[in-house]
Design a protein around this motif. Sequence first.
Motif, mmCIF file in Angstrom:
data_model
loop_
_atom_site.group_PDB
_atom_site.id
_atom_site.type_symbol
_atom_site.label_atom_id
_atom_site.label_comp_id
_atom_site.label_asym_id
_atom_site.label_seq_id
_atom_site.Cartn_x
_atom_site.Cartn_y
_atom_site.Cartn_z
ATOM 1 N N LYS A 187 1.906 9.975 40.853
ATOM 2 C CA LYS A 187 0.383 10.899 40.418
ATOM 3 C C LYS A 187 0.471 12.209 41.057
ATOM 4 N N THR A 188 1.641 12.750 41.524
ATOM 5 C CA THR A 188 1.595 13.833 42.180
ATOM 6 C C THR A 188 0.895 15.083 41.110
ATOM 7 N N GLY A 189 0.110 16.128 41.278
ATOM 8 C CA GLY A 189 -0.335 16.802 40.608
ATOM 9 C C GLY A 189 -0.968 16.854 39.399
ATOM 10 N N ILE A 190 -1.390 15.544 39.204
ATOM 11 C CA ILE A 190 -1.893 15.110 37.888
ATOM 12 C C ILE A 190 -3.500 15.648 37.894
ATOM 13 N N GLN A 191 -3.983 15.595 38.871
ATOM 14 C CA GLN A 191 -5.663 15.914 38.874
ATOM 15 C C GLN A 191 -5.616 17.514 38.938
ATOM 16 N N GLU A 192 -4.650 18.345 39.517
ATOM 17 C CA GLU A 192 -4.656 19.582 39.397
ATOM 18 C C GLU A 192 -4.526 20.161 37.971
ATOM 19 N N VAL A 193 -3.520 19.578 37.297
ATOM 20 C CA VAL A 193 -3.236 19.949 35.770
ATOM 21 C C VAL A 193 -4.384 19.636 35.058
ATOM 22 N N ARG A 194 -4.870 18.573 35.316
ATOM 23 C CA ARG A 194 -6.171 18.061 34.524
ATOM 24 C C ARG A 194 -7.457 19.061 34.545
ATOM 25 N N HIS A 222 5.031 16.458 13.762
ATOM 26 C CA HIS A 222 4.243 17.993 13.788
ATOM 27 C C HIS A 222 3.149 17.945 14.717
ATOM 28 N N THR A 223 2.628 19.074 14.743
ATOM 29 C CA THR A 223 1.718 19.288 15.890
ATOM 30 C C THR A 223 0.231 18.441 15.297
ATOM 31 N N GLU A 224 -0.122 17.858 16.343
ATOM 32 C CA GLU A 224 -1.637 17.088 16.144
ATOM 33 C C GLU A 224 -2.587 17.428 17.152
ATOM 34 N N LEU A 225 -3.874 17.580 16.632
ATOM 35 C CA LEU A 225 -4.894 17.971 17.639
ATOM 36 C C LEU A 225 -5.882 16.872 18.068
ATOM 37 N N PHE A 226 -5.843 16.623 19.368
ATOM 38 C CA PHE A 226 -6.793 15.563 19.841
ATOM 39 C C PHE A 226 -8.048 16.008 20.673
ATOM 40 N N SER A 227 -9.220 15.483 20.193
ATOM 41 C CA SER A 227 -10.270 15.922 21.004
ATOM 42 C C SER A 227 -10.524 15.131 22.135
ATOM 43 N N LEU A 228 -10.566 15.686 23.332
ATOM 44 C CA LEU A 228 -10.559 14.724 24.761
ATOM 45 C C LEU A 228 -11.859 14.696 25.318
ATOM 46 N N GLY A 229 -12.978 15.151 24.829
ATOM 47 C CA GLY A 229 -14.394 15.390 25.410
ATOM 48 C C GLY A 229 -14.560 16.556 26.242
ATOM 49 N N ASN A 230 -15.697 17.040 26.705
ATOM 50 C CA ASN A 230 -16.078 18.162 27.447
ATOM 51 C C ASN A 230 -15.398 19.331 26.912
ATOM 52 N N HIS A 231 -15.360 19.569 25.665
ATOM 53 C CA HIS A 231 -14.889 20.811 24.915
ATOM 54 C C HIS A 231 -13.437 20.836 25.484
ATOM 55 N N THR A 232 -12.744 19.801 25.540
ATOM 56 C CA THR A 232 -11.276 19.852 25.797
ATOM 57 C C THR A 232 -10.445 19.472 24.822
ATOM 58 N N TYR A 233 -9.466 20.021 24.339
ATOM 59 C CA TYR A 233 -8.627 19.829 23.143
ATOM 60 C C TYR A 233 -7.078 20.014 23.631
ATOM 61 N N MET A 234 -6.399 19.012 22.886
ATOM 62 C CA MET A 234 -4.946 19.027 23.216
ATOM 63 C C MET A 234 -4.178 19.195 21.768
ATOM 64 N N LEU A 240 3.190 12.007 30.538
ATOM 65 C CA LEU A 240 2.404 13.057 31.439
ATOM 66 C C LEU A 240 1.061 13.261 30.590
ATOM 67 N N THR A 241 0.950 13.107 29.128
ATOM 68 C CA THR A 241 -0.260 13.426 28.235
ATOM 69 C C THR A 241 -0.942 12.062 28.537
ATOM 70 N N ASN A 242 -0.125 10.919 28.415
ATOM 71 C CA ASN A 242 -1.170 9.694 28.705
ATOM 72 C C ASN A 242 -1.875 9.702 30.097
#
Length: 278
Positions: free
Chosen positions: A132-139, A188-200, A160-162
């Motif tokens: 779990k190194t760095g996970i929260q910082e990247v988030r 292909h590229t897919e867009l996911f809404s992850l809440g709190n105005h965050t999209y991946m 990492l995404t999950n």
Amino acid sequence: MDDGQGLVVQCRAKGVFRNRKVKPLVGDNVEFDLTDEKDLEGNVTEILPRKNALIRPAAANVDQALVVFAVSHPEPNLNLLDRFLVMMEAQQVPVIICFNKADLTDEGREETYRRIYETAGYEVMFTSTYDKTGIQEVREKLSGKTTVFAGPSGVGKSSLTNELFPAAAMATGSISRKIQRGRHTTRHTELFSLGNHTYMMDTPGFSSLYMEGMEAADLKSFFPEFSRWEDQCRFLGCVHIGERDCGVKDAVSRGEIPESRYENYRLMYQELKDKRRY
């Protein structure tokens, strides 16, 4: 029917966009007509104005890119990484470099990669889904933004995404059931809404990148660390290859510019020059 929030509607682009020579991109904000309420299908009727539009990966309204390479197993292909950085520089997209699998390496190697890319002005992070190194910082860096996730296959991008966004796995599964596709195959590229105005935006893994539509003489502009030394070049318009009294080459010889960055610049410059010749 409720207000539609959280629903996935499979839409087709109307022929009028082809006539206008406009192609819908992942990340577009659109207006659409719902044609089948039961199966949630519709037609896109309007593409709203874009903040930006990327050529590769093809996407719109992007705030930043997170490019993921393994720090080890496999060894990072720095030429491929530098090509991606050049493409993002050309498209004016900020990049965070994420070296994953940090549990498989040592601090010395981390410091080497950090120096190479922080010298160039990039933010560098190290992560591990194992400890779990760095996970929260990247988030935290991704929160509230639309981020393109990119990187070659085998670097742990999906894991990492999950780990960063468990909701992404749920979103992937939901979409896959609707379009009947294997959930771990990104074609292909897919867009996911992850809440709190965050999209991946999840993009297919790449093993090569070609710099289409770029001139050799312009390449130096996409290596940010060069600019500090260019006023020490003797010749106006110096491309830092064969010229004498070159501030950039002198900086490389002193170790001020990492040799790997300059060598990859030289290789890309020659590739672009040869392409124009033929």
